[in-house]
Design an enzyme around this catalytic site. Structure first.
Site, mmCIF file in Angstrom:
data_model
loop_
_atom_site.group_PDB
_atom_site.id
_atom_site.type_symbol
_atom_site.label_atom_id
_atom_site.label_comp_id
_atom_site.label_asym_id
_atom_site.label_seq_id
_atom_site.Cartn_x
_atom_site.Cartn_y
_atom_site.Cartn_z
ATOM 1 N N CYS A 1 -43.496 79.447 110.725
ATOM 2 C CA CYS A 1 -43.819 80.277 109.859
ATOM 3 C C CYS A 1 -43.954 80.143 108.368
ATOM 4 C CB CYS A 1 -42.395 81.271 109.990
ATOM 5 S SG CYS A 1 -42.285 81.968 111.521
ATOM 6 N N HIS B 1 -40.185 85.639 103.204
ATOM 7 C CA HIS B 1 -39.813 84.167 103.835
ATOM 8 C C HIS B 1 -40.380 83.080 102.556
ATOM 9 C CE1 HIS B 1 -39.833 81.742 107.827
ATOM 10 N NE2 HIS B 1 -38.502 81.525 106.849
HETATM 11 CA CA CA Z 1 -44.238 82.579 113.083
#
Ligand code: CA
Length: 477
Positions: free
Chosen positions: A88, A146
């Site tokens: 990610c 994130h």
């Molecule tokens: Ca991911």
């Protein structure tokens, strides 16, 4: 309240605001920006941990995805669409800067720690939102961020005008599971999955399944911007179908024929996302802005097949691997009236190309040199050749590498000194089974040299990685 009174109240508020030197929200909201008709709106829809084989347009049979497929059918399906990393955080850093994240040492998922000033996207890097600000775009990030949990990394400080979502790398989906008010209440690893949702700087309560809430927030934002005749970008960053595997009966009931419980829940999560994407596409139609809006759909990395029961067939490997199953993702784009319907584009392209394309279209000069390429001239056949001669990947922690040049791919998925790179010809070996290095030593050496040249400019990791720290212990005191 009668009309006269509203006007009086408004002007009193305005003069008070002027005398106290702040701009009230209402006034800021109605301020119009000059609309540049040549620069389209942009909607980036990012799925999280969705398998290559789990969309209809890549042949999925057990999970219908009519709305995601509509994007591919309305425009282009990229059969060789890549992300820059197989998990990610780094993948998103590449997408949002248009540059290999290795250039600035974003080599893995950063720790989720609101007191860590390093664990996030460096402020020297220009995000797509910051670049588009120069062309008067309004931008919203809806969903998973994130890119750092320290206040200095907050989306509203990185060129975004609106944030609805969560700062960490994963989240619970059911509203009743969102019980913590802030990171200060996190006392165990992954406790941040239970924090309340944020709207801009505020914690708010939601009533519905998170995927539905994110879709609704995107629809609200698009409606608002189009009413203002304002150019916009929406980064709709779903956490579906990333674990934890949680779905409501409404979506689970659609899959009576899937027996495997994991796959059934995964299917339900993908289906919820697909419904939401349908609502977003319908909003563009209703507001009559389809031809002025580019919609891109992709996943941030390949499916972690065992964890969420996703499928990457016929690709080898999974999330975390530099094999195709880790980095080649479902990827589609539409721009009605501008890009022809039904294109199947086979040359390798990258998530980094999204920022390069929109910045070119909006005539924005970026702060840093991008690794992405404007894809539009290639799709319109105004430009010949292929957007990328080569694409590179690096896993700094595992000392792993991959490079794709034409149809050849050289890869060492871990410790390249002891696991010597292997060479595959993807044109007849998409599953990376048959190592042809022996008969093509010259090509392999050349590619490895090329990769090493590229790597010379890259940086080591500059922040603490997720999982090697126990910062939440300090909250127990
Ligand atoms: Ca991911």
């Amino acid at each position: 309240m009668n009309k006269k009174r509203i006007v009086l109240t408004f002007s009193l508020f305005t003069s008070l605001s002027i005398s106290f030197g702040f701009i009230p929200f209402k006034i800021k909201e109605i301020k119009k920006t000059t609309l540049n008709k040549n620069s389209p709106n942009l909607i980036i829809i990012l799925a999280d941990d969705l398998g290559y084989a789990d969309v209809g347009f890549n042949g999925c049979k057990d999970i219908p995805t009519p709305n995601i497929d509509a994007i591919a059918n309305n425009g282009v399906k990229f059969t060789n669409g890549y992300v820059t990393y197989p998990v990610c955080g780094p993948s998103r850093a590449g997408l949002l800067t248009g540059r290999y994240q290795d250039r600035f040492g974003f080599t893995t998922n950063p720790t989720i720690d609101p007191e860590n000033e390093k664990a996030g996207l460096p402020l020297e890097e220009e995000m797509i939102s910051e670049a588009l600000k120069k062309a008067n775009y309004n931008s919203a990030i809806i969903g998973k961020w994130h890119m750092g949990t320290h206040p200095k990394f907050h989306p509203l400080k990185r060129g975004w005008d609106y944030f609805f979502g969560f700062l960490s790398g994963g989240h619970n989906y059911f509203p009743e599971k969102l019980t913590l008010n802030d990171y200060s209440e996190v006392k165990w690893a992954y406790g941040w999955y239970s924090t309340r949702i944020m709207e801009n700087y505020n914690r708010i309560d939601i009533n519905n399944y998170l995927t539905d809430e994110l879709s609704d927030a995107a629809v609200r934002y698009i409606k608002k911007q189009s009413k203002l005749d304002q150019q916009f970008m929406v980064y709709l960053s779903y956490n579906a179908p990333h674990g934890p595997l949680q779905a409501t009966e409404k979506y689970l009931d659609r899959f009576p024929n899937i027996i495997d419980k994991k796959r059934k829940t995964y299917a339900a999560m993908v289906s919820a996302m697909d419904d939401g994407i349908g609502r977003v596409l319908n909003t563009l139609k209703e507001r009559n802005i389809e031809e002025n809006t580019i919609v891109v759909f992709l996943s941030d990395n390949g499916g972690p097949i065992h964890k969420n029961a996703s499928k990457n067939d016929p690709l080898r490997g999974k999330k975390g691997d530099l094999y195709e199953g880790g980095v080649r993702v479902p990827f589609a784009m539409q721009w009605k009236g501008n890009i022809k319907k039904g294109i199947i584009y086979k040359n390798p392209i990258s998530s980094m190309d999204i920022m390069a394309s929109i910045c070119d279209l909006a005539n924005v000069k970026t702060k840093n040199k991008l690794d992405g390429v404007n894809l539009i001239p290639f799709l319109k056949k105004e430009k010949k050749g292929t957007p990328h001669d080569v694409l590179f990947w690096r896993k700094w922690e595992q000392n792993a590498m991959a490079i794709r040049k034409g149809n050849l791919k050289l890869i060492s998925n871990r410790q390249m000194q002891t696991n010597l790179p292997k060479l595959y010809d993807l044109s007849d070996d998409i599953s990376e089974i048959k190592d042809i290095k022996g008969s093509n030593n010259k090509d392999a050496d050349e590619m490895l040299n090329y990769w090493e040249e590229w790597n010379k400019e890259n940086k080591d990791r500059y922040f603490p990685t997720l999982g090697n720290d126990k910062w939440w212990e300090r909250n127990k005191k």
